[in-house]
Design a protein around this motif. Structure first.
Motif, PDB file in Angstrom:
ATOM      1  N   ILE A 134     -40.920 -32.296 126.214  1.00  0.00           N
ATOM      2  CA  ILE A 134     -40.111 -31.080 126.163  1.00  0.00           C
ATOM      3  C   ILE A 134     -38.626 -31.329 126.370  1.00  0.00           C
ATOM      4  O   ILE A 134     -37.786 -30.586 125.884  1.00  0.00           O
ATOM      5  N   GLY A 135     -38.282 -32.400 127.055  1.00  0.00           N
ATOM      6  CA  GLY A 135     -36.867 -32.696 127.252  1.00  0.00           C
ATOM      7  C   GLY A 135     -36.268 -31.904 128.400  1.00  0.00           C
ATOM      8  O   GLY A 135     -36.899 -31.004 128.943  1.00  0.00           O
ATOM      9  N   GLU A 136     -35.070 -32.275 128.745  1.00  0.00           N
ATOM     10  CA  GLU A 136     -34.399 -31.606 129.849  1.00  0.00           C
ATOM     11  C   GLU A 136     -33.600 -30.409 129.352  1.00  0.00           C
ATOM     12  O   GLU A 136     -33.214 -30.408 128.191  1.00  0.00           O
ATOM     13  N   PRO A 137     -33.347 -29.420 130.152  1.00  0.00           N
ATOM     14  CA  PRO A 137     -33.722 -29.311 131.564  1.00  0.00           C
ATOM     15  C   PRO A 137     -35.125 -28.745 131.799  1.00  0.00           C
ATOM     16  O   PRO A 137     -35.536 -28.595 132.934  1.00  0.00           O
ATOM     17  N   CYS A 138     -35.845 -28.454 130.689  1.00  0.00           N
ATOM     18  CA  CYS A 138     -37.138 -27.789 130.858  1.00  0.00           C
ATOM     19  C   CYS A 138     -38.121 -28.586 131.709  1.00  0.00           C
ATOM     20  O   CYS A 138     -38.821 -28.049 132.550  1.00  0.00           O
ATOM     21  N   LYS A 139     -38.158 -29.892 131.463  1.00  0.00           N
ATOM     22  CA  LYS A 139     -39.128 -30.698 132.186  1.00  0.00           C
ATOM     23  C   LYS A 139     -38.897 -30.576 133.693  1.00  0.00           C
ATOM     24  O   LYS A 139     -39.838 -30.384 134.459  1.00  0.00           O
ATOM     25  N   SER A 140     -37.653 -30.660 134.097  1.00  0.00           N
ATOM     26  CA  SER A 140     -37.351 -30.553 135.524  1.00  0.00           C
ATOM     27  C   SER A 140     -37.691 -29.182 136.057  1.00  0.00           C
ATOM     28  O   SER A 140     -38.357 -29.047 137.090  1.00  0.00           O
ATOM     29  N   THR A 143     -41.454 -28.669 136.211  1.00  0.00           N
ATOM     30  CA  THR A 143     -42.059 -29.527 137.230  1.00  0.00           C
ATOM     31  C   THR A 143     -41.754 -28.994 138.622  1.00  0.00           C
ATOM     32  O   THR A 143     -42.644 -28.895 139.466  1.00  0.00           O
ATOM     33  N   GLN A 170     -33.991 -19.386 132.539  1.00  0.00           N
ATOM     34  CA  GLN A 170     -34.263 -20.687 131.932  1.00  0.00           C
ATOM     35  C   GLN A 170     -35.756 -20.969 131.958  1.00  0.00           C
ATOM     36  O   GLN A 170     -36.323 -21.472 131.003  1.00  0.00           O
ATOM     37  N   LYS A 171     -36.362 -20.650 133.084  1.00  0.00           N
ATOM     38  CA  LYS A 171     -37.788 -20.943 133.214  1.00  0.00           C
ATOM     39  C   LYS A 171     -38.603 -20.150 132.194  1.00  0.00           C
ATOM     40  O   LYS A 171     -39.527 -20.681 131.592  1.00  0.00           O
ATOM     41  N   CYS A 174     -38.182 -21.868 128.987  1.00  0.00           N
ATOM     42  CA  CYS A 174     -38.854 -23.169 129.006  1.00  0.00           C
ATOM     43  C   CYS A 174     -40.358 -22.997 128.835  1.00  0.00           C
ATOM     44  O   CYS A 174     -41.012 -23.768 128.138  1.00  0.00           O
ATOM     45  N   PHE A 175     -40.891 -21.986 129.490  1.00  0.00           N
ATOM     46  CA  PHE A 175     -42.330 -21.787 129.395  1.00  0.00           C
ATOM     47  C   PHE A 175     -42.720 -21.450 127.959  1.00  0.00           C
ATOM     48  O   PHE A 175     -43.701 -21.956 127.431  1.00  0.00           O
TER      49      PHE A 175
ATOM     50  N   PRO B 144     -39.307 -35.295 137.393  1.00  0.00           N
ATOM     51  CA  PRO B 144     -38.210 -34.832 136.541  1.00  0.00           C
ATOM     52  C   PRO B 144     -36.988 -35.715 136.676  1.00  0.00           C
ATOM     53  O   PRO B 144     -36.687 -36.207 137.747  1.00  0.00           O
ATOM     54  N   GLY B 145     -36.326 -35.903 135.558  1.00  0.00           N
ATOM     55  CA  GLY B 145     -35.045 -36.584 135.623  1.00  0.00           C
ATOM     56  C   GLY B 145     -34.031 -35.551 136.048  1.00  0.00           C
ATOM     57  O   GLY B 145     -34.117 -34.401 135.678  1.00  0.00           O
ATOM     58  N   SER B 147     -30.850 -33.593 135.805  1.00  0.00           N
ATOM     59  CA  SER B 147     -29.930 -33.368 134.700  1.00  0.00           C
ATOM     60  C   SER B 147     -28.545 -33.899 135.033  1.00  0.00           C
ATOM     61  O   SER B 147     -27.801 -34.339 134.174  1.00  0.00           O
ATOM     62  N   THR B 240     -28.541 -21.743 127.597  1.00  0.00           N
ATOM     63  CA  THR B 240     -28.058 -23.011 128.150  1.00  0.00           C
ATOM     64  C   THR B 240     -29.017 -24.148 127.827  1.00  0.00           C
ATOM     65  O   THR B 240     -28.641 -25.307 127.844  1.00  0.00           O
ATOM     66  N   LEU B 241     -30.249 -23.768 127.534  1.00  0.00           N
ATOM     67  CA  LEU B 241     -31.267 -24.770 127.267  1.00  0.00           C
ATOM     68  C   LEU B 241     -30.995 -25.543 125.988  1.00  0.00           C
ATOM     69  O   LEU B 241     -30.971 -26.761 125.958  1.00  0.00           O
ATOM     70  N   ASP B 299     -32.438 -39.284 125.910  1.00  0.00           N
ATOM     71  CA  ASP B 299     -33.532 -39.230 126.860  1.00  0.00           C
ATOM     72  C   ASP B 299     -34.765 -38.541 126.287  1.00  0.00           C
ATOM     73  O   ASP B 299     -35.493 -37.869 126.993  1.00  0.00           O
ATOM     74  N   GLY B 300     -34.957 -38.696 124.964  1.00  0.00           N
ATOM     75  CA  GLY B 300     -36.150 -38.104 124.363  1.00  0.00           C
ATOM     76  C   GLY B 300     -36.090 -36.598 124.209  1.00  0.00           C
ATOM     77  O   GLY B 300     -37.104 -35.956 123.988  1.00  0.00           O
ATOM     78  N   ASP B 301     -34.918 -36.036 124.330  1.00  0.00           N
ATOM     79  CA  ASP B 301     -34.730 -34.598 124.201  1.00  0.00           C
ATOM     80  C   ASP B 301     -35.210 -34.115 122.822  1.00  0.00           C
ATOM     81  O   ASP B 301     -34.621 -34.438 121.795  1.00  0.00           O
ATOM     82  N   THR B 302     -36.297 -33.338 122.812  1.00  0.00           N
ATOM     83  CA  THR B 302     -36.870 -32.933 121.527  1.00  0.00           C
ATOM     84  C   THR B 302     -36.153 -31.736 120.920  1.00  0.00           C
ATOM     85  O   THR B 302     -36.493 -31.300 119.836  1.00  0.00           O
TER      86      THR B 302
END
Lengths: 186, 396
Positions: A134-140, A143, A170-171, A174-175, B144-145, B147, B240-241, B299-302
């Motif tokens: 999914i990539g950031e920032p969603c993964k963080s 999680t 954001q959440k 992301c979901f 999580p990494g 950001s 922002t995502l 970083d693999g950002d899809t």
């Protein structure tokens, strides 16, 4: 292990349901030697025995958490049957000619539970794969929220958002994205 | 059916969080009853939330069991070291990451340590991971990494600061690319970047980082006789995502643009495809050619593509066109210190944003339907496109 101070099944089940660590430990040690013997007698290794056993415990644990789950046999028999199923399937994957395991113990039909478990496993695998992609920032964010159980305020701070509402929005997004991704994962 | 309250699918998660306002709950529940498709969405959503908590519980249980096992039977010598290493390569994304710069790997490692210390028991989680993988299941619960660290490791967005003064926090203390603009500064700064029309009646797309928190926003373009005209604009939706924002011109002097000659790709882009962008790295529009070099971003950002393209500050928000003259992505940044590596948001996220705006406001934007330039030469394509690419001036 037919030792005298074996804890009765009802007590173990109640302890499992409540997530009591001591009870989980008691159950774990009470039946591990049996499964270890089965796996090793059928060309498995020590660590494979451990893996099979732990997956079996997960099946039992999750079933116990489900409302209306009723164990119709002894825990010992149930664990043995599930482990047997898991290991037989794994062996068949490795050596297609495998037809049965070499054992003499009594076991019950747990195919339904096992199929359900496999189906669930597939779903969970997809979600985890999607979370990886999914990539950031969603993964963080996801999680922190779902696994670390942080509050939205804490997440906002960690992610550098000005307030919890931003983090919440954001959440939600992301979901939604995770859901889309899960559908795409093969 | 009460249609006066609009329920979007973002409301589903709100509902389960108990965050949906009271007046919306009734409408939400009514929609579940009346709209079978929506009901299915809600069921799937619920299932996924359940599944996520199962994943969490399994993780905890596995760690507990490992602890018990080690305590009772001691450590098992690893008989399958190749599986252990295989942990990374089971996951296609991980391979990619291992090929990225050392910086990034280092950040990842340190994150993992911190997260485990903070949130989980100290027992070897890697063992638990390996355990389940041997049984043919993927059990990857990477931490999580951060950001902030990702940003520090190589990402730079491309808006140009017009002001001469350097902000105190701009270089060494820079921790987060969003954060650094939120630092209260008494002097307002003017930033320049790019936006492009997505409908003829005054709707534009640019990057969110360009317009975020701005006090004044202008879109500028050069007329045929070389004079600059500018239009007041405001942000109407941002994300922002994906780092995209939808901007609307709010100026009475603005007249409708002609029909857009380009369209938005429905297929996205493929690795190796030739692309180009138009933008404002200087006070005039500049074409920059390039290639899609990866279908994932940093970083693999899809959500992003990686580009082999020489991008500069001011390019942020510019459209990326394929050879047919379809928008496939929107420029968002470049790799810091690695010249010629850029990143662009996939067009799907732009379409999502537009759709979100349309459903929330129950309107349809006049998006282009026909691509008028697909068989034209690049020079001709650019001649047609350039009048739809504007300069953004954001005062923050």
């Amino acid at each position: 292990m037919d030792s005298v101070n074996e804890i009765p099944d009802e007590v173990l089940i109640k302890g499992m349901r409540e997530g009591n660590h001591q009870m989980i430990q008691a159950l774990y040690t009470q039946h591990y030697p049996m499964v270890r013997k089965l796996v090793i007698a059928n060309s498995g290794s020590e660590s494979e025995a451990k893996d099979v056993y732990q997956e079996t415990i997960i099946v039992l644990y999750e079933n116990i958490q489900t409302k209306g789950f009723n164990l119709t046999c002894k825990i010992r028999t149930y664990l043995y049957s599930v482990s047997r199923n898991i290991w037989l399937k794994e062996l068949k994957k490795r050596i297609p000619q495998t037809t049965d395991l070499n054992d003499h113990k009594h076991f019950v039909d747990v195919n339904r539970d096992f199929d359900k478990h496999e189906e669930k496993q597939k779903r969970l695998d997809k979600i985890q794969l999607a979370l990886e992609q999914i990539g950031e920032p969603c993964k963080s964010i996801l999680t922190y929220f779902f696994f670390n159980r942080l509050t939205m305020e804490e997440i906002a701070t960690k992610m550098g958002y000005t307030n919890a509402d931003n983090a919440k929005n954001q959440k939600y997004k992301c979901f939604k994205r995770l859901k889309k991704l899960v559908l795409k994962v093969k | 059916m009460s249609n006066d309250i609009n329920i979007s699918d973002l409301d589903i998660e709100k509902y389960f969080d108990g965050e949906l306002p009271k007046e919306k709950i009734a409408a939400f529940e009514e929609k579940v009853v009346n709209d079978a498709l929506f009901a299915r969405e809600v069921r799937e959503h619920r299932q996924m939330r359940l599944d996520l908590s199962i994943i969490r519980e399994r993780h905890t249980l596995s760690q507990l069991m490992d602890q018990i096992h080690e305590q009772e039977y001691g450590k098992i010598p690893k008989l399958m070291p190749e599986k252990e290493q295989g942990l990374e390569s089971e996951n296609p994304k991980a391979i990619e990451q291992s090929l990225t710069s050392q910086n990034e790997n280092e950040t990842q490692r340190s994150n993992r340590v911190i997260s485990f210390k903070t949130f989980y028991l100290s027992v070897g989680a890697a063992a638990a991971l390996a355990a389940l993988i041997t049984l043919g299941s993927v059990w990857i619960l990477n931490q999580p990494g951060d950001s902030a660290n990702t940003a520090a490791s190589g990402y730079q967005d491309l808006l140009m600061e017009e002001s001469q003064e350097k902000r105190a926090d701009s270089s060494s203390d820079r921790t987060d690319r969003h954060e650094d603009r939120k630092v209260v500064s008494s002097v307002s700064k003017k930033y320049v970047a790019t936006a492009f029309a997505i409908a003829k009646d005054g709707y534009f797309v640019t990057n969110n980082h360009v317009v975020e928190d701005c006090s004044n926003l202008k879109l500028k373009t050069k007329t045929e006789d070389g004079k600059w005209v500018d239009f007041e604009a405001k942000v109407i939706l941002n994300d922002t995502l994906s780092d995209l924002a939808l901007v609307q011109v709010m100026d009475s002097t603005f007249t409708e643009l002609g029909v857009l000659p380009f369209t938005f790709s429905s297929k996205g882009a493929q690795m190796g495809q030739d692309v180009f962008t138009l933008g404002y790295p200087k006070k005039d529009v500049v074409m920059e050619p390039g290639t899609i070099s990866s279908t994932t971003g940093l970083d693999g950002d899809t959500t992003a593509y990686q580009l082999a393209m020489s991008l500069n500050t001011g390019n942020s928000g510019g459209p990326i066109f394929n050879t047919k003259g379809e928008v496939v992505a929107v420029v968002k940044g470049k790799h810091n210190g690695k010249e010629g590596t850029g990143y662009a948001v996939r067009v799907e996220y732009m379409l999502d944003l537009i759709e979100e705006f349309e459903t929330e406001n129950s309107i349809r934007l006049k998006k282009p339907r026909y691509n008028q330039i697909q068989y034209k030469s690049r020079v001709n394509q650019i001649n047609h496109i350039r009048q739809f690419v504007f300069l953004v001036e954001a005062v923050k």
